[in-house]
Write a protein that holds these residues in place. Structure first.
Motif, PDB file in Angstrom:
ATOM      1  N   LEU A  16      -5.439   3.233  -5.054  1.00 36.17           N
ATOM      2  CA  LEU A  16      -5.469   1.782  -4.909  1.00 36.17           C
ATOM      3  C   LEU A  16      -6.637   1.236  -5.712  1.00 36.17           C
ATOM      4  O   LEU A  16      -7.730   1.822  -5.688  1.00 36.17           O
ATOM      5  N   THR A  17      -6.430   0.133  -6.418  1.00 30.46           N
ATOM      6  CA  THR A  17      -7.492  -0.429  -7.237  1.00 30.46           C
ATOM      7  C   THR A  17      -7.489  -1.941  -7.137  1.00 30.46           C
ATOM      8  O   THR A  17      -6.455  -2.567  -6.866  1.00 30.46           O
ATOM      9  N   THR A  18      -8.657  -2.528  -7.356  1.00 26.99           N
ATOM     10  CA  THR A  18      -8.784  -3.980  -7.407  1.00 26.99           C
ATOM     11  C   THR A  18      -9.950  -4.362  -8.301  1.00 26.99           C
ATOM     12  O   THR A  18     -10.901  -3.577  -8.458  1.00 26.99           O
ATOM     13  N   ASN A  19      -9.885  -5.555  -8.889  1.00 29.06           N
ATOM     14  CA  ASN A  19     -11.030  -6.098  -9.614  1.00 29.06           C
ATOM     15  C   ASN A  19     -11.512  -7.397  -8.982  1.00 29.06           C
ATOM     16  O   ASN A  19     -12.221  -8.173  -9.621  1.00 29.06           O
ATOM     17  N   GLN A  20     -11.127  -7.616  -7.715  1.00 24.37           N
ATOM     18  CA  GLN A  20     -11.516  -8.818  -6.987  1.00 24.37           C
ATOM     19  C   GLN A  20     -12.282  -8.430  -5.722  1.00 24.37           C
ATOM     20  O   GLN A  20     -11.679  -7.886  -4.795  1.00 24.37           O
ATOM     21  N   PRO A  21     -13.597  -8.674  -5.655  1.00 29.13           N
ATOM     22  CA  PRO A  21     -14.369  -8.278  -4.469  1.00 29.13           C
ATOM     23  C   PRO A  21     -13.835  -8.854  -3.166  1.00 29.13           C
ATOM     24  O   PRO A  21     -13.980  -8.229  -2.113  1.00 29.13           O
ATOM     25  N   GLU A  22     -13.209 -10.021  -3.238  1.00 30.52           N
ATOM     26  CA  GLU A  22     -12.698 -10.639  -2.012  1.00 30.52           C
ATOM     27  C   GLU A  22     -11.203 -10.402  -1.828  1.00 30.52           C
ATOM     28  O   GLU A  22     -10.531 -11.142  -1.103  1.00 30.52           O
ATOM     29  N   ASP A  23     -10.660  -9.392  -2.478  1.00 32.19           N
ATOM     30  CA  ASP A  23      -9.247  -9.046  -2.349  1.00 32.19           C
ATOM     31  C   ASP A  23      -9.025  -8.374  -0.994  1.00 32.19           C
ATOM     32  O   ASP A  23      -9.129  -7.155  -0.857  1.00 32.19           O
ATOM     33  N   HIS A  24      -8.692  -9.178   0.008  1.00 33.45           N
ATOM     34  CA  HIS A  24      -8.555  -8.677   1.374  1.00 33.45           C
ATOM     35  C   HIS A  24      -7.455  -7.629   1.472  1.00 33.45           C
ATOM     36  O   HIS A  24      -7.572  -6.645   2.217  1.00 33.45           O
ATOM     37  N   LEU A  89     -12.033   1.479  -7.124  1.00 39.61           N
ATOM     38  CA  LEU A  89     -10.872   2.367  -7.072  1.00 39.61           C
ATOM     39  C   LEU A  89     -10.981   3.252  -5.838  1.00 39.61           C
ATOM     40  O   LEU A  89     -12.055   3.778  -5.540  1.00 39.61           O
ATOM     41  N   ALA A  90      -9.870   3.410  -5.138  1.00 39.25           N
ATOM     42  CA  ALA A  90      -9.806   4.300  -3.985  1.00 39.25           C
ATOM     43  C   ALA A  90      -8.752   5.369  -4.240  1.00 39.25           C
ATOM     44  O   ALA A  90      -7.620   5.047  -4.622  1.00 39.25           O
ATOM     45  N   VAL A  91      -9.122   6.630  -4.057  1.00 39.16           N
ATOM     46  CA  VAL A  91      -8.216   7.764  -4.241  1.00 39.16           C
ATOM     47  C   VAL A  91      -8.130   8.488  -2.903  1.00 39.16           C
ATOM     48  O   VAL A  91      -9.124   9.051  -2.433  1.00 39.16           O
ATOM     49  N   LEU A  92      -6.946   8.478  -2.290  1.00 39.76           N
ATOM     50  CA  LEU A  92      -6.759   9.053  -0.963  1.00 39.76           C
ATOM     51  C   LEU A  92      -5.915  10.320  -1.059  1.00 39.76           C
ATOM     52  O   LEU A  92      -4.800  10.299  -1.600  1.00 39.76           O
ATOM     53  N   PHE A  93      -6.445  11.421  -0.526  1.00 38.74           N
ATOM     54  CA  PHE A  93      -5.799  12.733  -0.616  1.00 38.74           C
ATOM     55  C   PHE A  93      -5.043  13.028   0.685  1.00 38.74           C
ATOM     56  O   PHE A  93      -5.636  13.002   1.767  1.00 38.74           O
TER      57      PHE A  93
END
Length: 398
Positions: A16-24, A89-93
């Motif tokens: 999961l990725t985002t470039n918006q700090p307030e992306d709830h 970026l979040a990488v979940l295993f």
């Protein structure tokens, strides 16, 4: 480009990725995944200019308090909706293919080699016992370790050597945390605890076949620089060949000393020969007194050779093709890429070509202040772990 993007790879890894700090919704998605109970561990890579570590900690506490995770600040992110920096970026295993645990080593500037070895060896033995008690599938899969380390600690060589000693035959790779080329303070987070002067070691047992690899793109020249005055503890060189370091370096690479910049250092790396192979000793920055700070260990008497980068696109593509020949089609790659490689690619207008390679092989990771590979701390290198694709269909976009 959408500010948020998600991919579920065939091995079950969720990115999961985002470039918006307030992306709830980004944090809600991580929380939903965490509450499903399907995931063993999360890795987060973030630009602390846009995503302060306190924000990461608070959002993870609010939405995913039950998820074991490790996070580090970067000098750029790889695999998100934009091509440079300013992302999280979040990488979940997933538990069905990965068993994972973590250990945090504090005070790495002062703790010493032996205490690191003891702490990691104990953690390794605990991990091995736990992984062997998983039941009928305990014998399936291979183990690897990932290291995330304070990129301003100036002790990465010692820590990497200690990890290698404690891990024995377990392969290691990783990256040094960055702070967007400010060279002030990096941040690492372990289950909500924020700090620097530390290293996070992650143990994985993977049911998915994998390959650890590295690639670089430099060739040595005949130009030599002998370190005649330095401060090894701070990785500062004051003199090359009994001349002010910046002046002599600039002369050797054919640049006016006043024009030296990160682009100069990326385009003209210095290398040292060890055991018949050359390894980068990259310049971090020029200081006001004309000395040079380095990303890797230096000392008086070391002979450094000026190198010239060559064919980054070709060498990178060949490295990935070699991986495919060994393990088959690649599902995704966890990658640690030196920030100087990114700068050099920009210099040579190769950024889009490199990005296409990374996109083709689903590379997710970050730009580092140094790379760890087996027993070595490196510069100006890409280190990665490629996971084999179990089927022919592509990852599902969410």
């Amino acid at each position: 480009m959408s500010p948020r993007l998600g991919t579920r790879h065939e091995c079950g890894v969720l990115v999961l990725t985002t470039n918006q700090p307030e992306d709830h919704s980004f944090w809600v998605d991580i929380g939903t995944a965490a509450r499903s109970g399907q995931f063993a561990l999360g890795l987060l890579f973030f630009s602390q200019d846009c995503f302060p570590p306190e924000l990461i900690r608070n959002r993870m506490s609010e939405h995913a308090s039950g998820l074991v995770y490790a996070a580090c600040s970067t000098a750029g992110e790889i695999g998100g909706p934009q091509s440079d920096t300013g992302q999280c970026l979040a990488v979940l295993f997933p538990k069905n293919n990965f068993f994972a645990t973590t250990v945090r080593i504090d005070g790495i500037r002062s703790i010493g080699f032996d205490r690191i070895v003891a702490q990691v060896k104990e953690a390794r033995q605990t991990f091995e016992r736990a992984s062997n008690n998983l039941g009928k599938d305990a014998d399936q899969g291979e183990i690897f370790a990932v290291c995330l380390i304070d990129g301003m600690s100036v002790v990465e060589e010692m820590v990497t050597a200690a990890l290698h000693w404690a891990l024995e035959d377990i392969p290691l790779l990783g990256g040094s945390a960055g702070d967007s080329m400010r060279f002030t303070q990096t941040s690492l987070i372990h289950n909500g605890d924020i700090g620097d002067d530390c290293a996070l070691v992650l143990f994985f047992k993977s049911a998915v076949p994998f390959k650890i690899f590295k690639t670089d793109n430099f060739v040595p020249t005949e130009r030599k620089l002998v370190v005649t005055r330095s401060d090894p503890e701070r990785r500062i060189i004051y003199e090359f060949n009994a001349t002010k370091a910046a002046t002599e370096y600039a002369r050797a690479v054919g640049i006016d000393p006043s024009s030296l910049s990160p682009m100069s250092f990326a385009s003209h790396p210095l290398v040292v020969r060890v055991g018949g192979e050359y390894y980068c000793r990259s310049v971090q920055k020029m200081n006001a007194d004309g000395s040079l700070s380095f990303f890797c260990a230096i000392d008086d008497g070391i002979v450094l050779t000026v190198a010239e980068p060559t064919g980054m696109t070709r060498s990178t593509n060949e490295a990935f093709e070699n991986v495919v020949r060994e393990i088959g089609d690649v599902d995704f790659v966890l990658g640690f890429d030196c920030v100087l490689r990114r700068i050099d690619a920009q210099n040579r207008q190769a950024t889009q070509r490199i990005q296409k390679i990374y996109q083709k092989y689903n590379v997710v990771g970050f730009n580092t202040y140094g790379e760890q590979y087996l027993s070595m701390h490196l510069n100006q290198t890409f280190t990665g772990i490629a996971f084999a694709r179990p089927a022919q269909n592509t990852g599902e976009r969410t």
